[in-house]
Design a protein around this motif. Sequence first.
Motif, PDB file in Angstrom:
ATOM      1  N   ALA A   1       1.091   5.898  13.431  1.00  0.00           N
ATOM      2  CA  ALA A   1      -0.113   5.493  12.694  1.00  0.00           C
ATOM      3  C   ALA A   1       0.000   5.841  11.213  1.00  0.00           C
ATOM      4  O   ALA A   1      -0.399   5.067  10.343  1.00  0.00           O
ATOM      5  N   LEU A   2       0.548   7.008  10.921  1.00  0.00           N
ATOM      6  CA  LEU A   2       0.693   7.434   9.528  1.00  0.00           C
ATOM      7  C   LEU A   2       1.618   6.516   8.736  1.00  0.00           C
ATOM      8  O   LEU A   2       1.341   6.181   7.586  1.00  0.00           O
ATOM      9  N   THR A   3       2.720   6.128   9.373  1.00  0.00           N
ATOM     10  CA  THR A   3       3.767   5.403   8.638  1.00  0.00           C
ATOM     11  C   THR A   3       3.715   3.899   8.812  1.00  0.00           C
ATOM     12  O   THR A   3       4.256   3.159   7.993  1.00  0.00           O
ATOM     13  N   GLY A   4       3.078   3.450   9.903  1.00  0.00           N
ATOM     14  CA  GLY A   4       3.121   2.029  10.233  1.00  0.00           C
ATOM     15  C   GLY A   4       4.461   1.612  10.803  1.00  0.00           C
ATOM     16  O   GLY A   4       4.741   0.422  10.973  1.00  0.00           O
ATOM     17  N   VAL A   5       5.301   2.609  11.131  1.00  0.00           N
ATOM     18  CA  VAL A   5       6.627   2.338  11.703  1.00  0.00           C
ATOM     19  C   VAL A   5       6.712   3.026  13.053  1.00  0.00           C
ATOM     20  O   VAL A   5       6.527   4.239  13.156  1.00  0.00           O
ATOM     21  N   SER A   6       6.976   2.243  14.118  1.00  0.00           N
ATOM     22  CA  SER A   6       7.050   2.858  15.452  1.00  0.00           C
ATOM     23  C   SER A   6       8.404   3.525  15.652  1.00  0.00           C
ATOM     24  O   SER A   6       9.392   3.195  14.992  1.00  0.00           O
TER      25      SER A   6
ATOM     26  N   ALA B   1       0.852  -1.199   0.000  1.00  0.00           N
ATOM     27  CA  ALA B   1       0.000   0.000   0.000  1.00  0.00           C
ATOM     28  C   ALA B   1       0.886   1.246   0.000  1.00  0.00           C
ATOM     29  O   ALA B   1       2.007   1.235   0.495  1.00  0.00           O
ATOM     30  N   ASP B   2       0.363   2.309  -0.557  1.00  0.00           N
ATOM     31  CA  ASP B   2       1.110   3.558  -0.602  1.00  0.00           C
ATOM     32  C   ASP B   2       0.957   4.296   0.724  1.00  0.00           C
ATOM     33  O   ASP B   2      -0.111   4.274   1.343  1.00  0.00           O
ATOM     34  N   VAL B   3       2.021   4.965   1.157  1.00  0.00           N
ATOM     35  CA  VAL B   3       1.980   5.692   2.435  1.00  0.00           C
ATOM     36  C   VAL B   3       0.899   6.779   2.409  1.00  0.00           C
ATOM     37  O   VAL B   3       0.282   7.077   3.431  1.00  0.00           O
ATOM     38  N   THR B   4       0.643   7.362   1.231  1.00  0.00           N
ATOM     39  CA  THR B   4      -0.394   8.395   1.159  1.00  0.00           C
ATOM     40  C   THR B   4      -1.795   7.794   1.278  1.00  0.00           C
ATOM     41  O   THR B   4      -2.690   8.424   1.835  1.00  0.00           O
ATOM     42  N   GLN B   5      -1.973   6.571   0.769  1.00  0.00           N
ATOM     43  CA  GLN B   5      -3.266   5.871   0.938  1.00  0.00           C
ATOM     44  C   GLN B   5      -3.540   5.648   2.426  1.00  0.00           C
ATOM     45  O   GLN B   5      -4.653   5.828   2.906  1.00  0.00           O
ATOM     46  N   ARG B   6      -2.499   5.207   3.125  1.00  0.00           N
ATOM     47  CA  ARG B   6      -2.638   4.942   4.548  1.00  0.00           C
ATOM     48  C   ARG B   6      -2.998   6.234   5.292  1.00  0.00           C
ATOM     49  O   ARG B   6      -3.888   6.240   6.151  1.00  0.00           O
TER      50      ARG B   6
END
Length: 215
Positions: free
Chosen positions: A207-212, A149-154
């Motif tokens: 939350a935006l990136t999926g990376v903590s 998935a694209d980061v902008t979609q997320r």
Amino acid sequence: MPEFPGFLTISPRPLDTFRILFVCTGNVCRSPIAERLTRHELDVRLRGAAGRIVVESAGTWGHEGAPMEAHAATVLDEYGADSADFVGRELLDEHVVEADLVLTATLDHRAQVISMGHTAGLRTFTLKEFTRLVRRIDPSTLPDPRTGADVTQRARALVRSAAALRGWLLAASPEADEVHDPYGAPIGMFRNCGEEIFDALEPVVTALTGVSGHH
């Protein structure tokens, strides 16, 4: 030579971007801190893809052309974030029109942005309000960059989910959703403000990136 009307439509479209706009009063304390901390965290977590999320700021009574407050720059330096080359801006219609997410310091700023129109209501939150909502969103319901998935979609899905939750999750008190202005205060108050903003941004960037974050 006659104008060729189709010229703009055939030029290559830039990669999709997601624009975050931080808003406070003067655009010299709170919103510059939030803007630069967010950029720093995105760079750390997204590396090459960080440029897909554009982060800017402006002020409802923005000090157009002003540098950020010296104490604000000091706080950013202490977080390892870049404080250089900042220029204050007054909030304009075009900033709101272009933003996919507007995060404000206070409820009053939020009301001012929404009153400008441009269907801003669904994408404008106070920073702490957005954090509060984001904490209640199950990350597994968002498009996952790790599976293509694209980061902008997320990012867009996150904003839609937060807007849908807003009517159901109320703040303990209105003040709980606000970051107060440290303008003119000593450095200690700016450090407190920086910590408050950083703590609010942490779950949002995750939350935006999926990376903590790695602390």
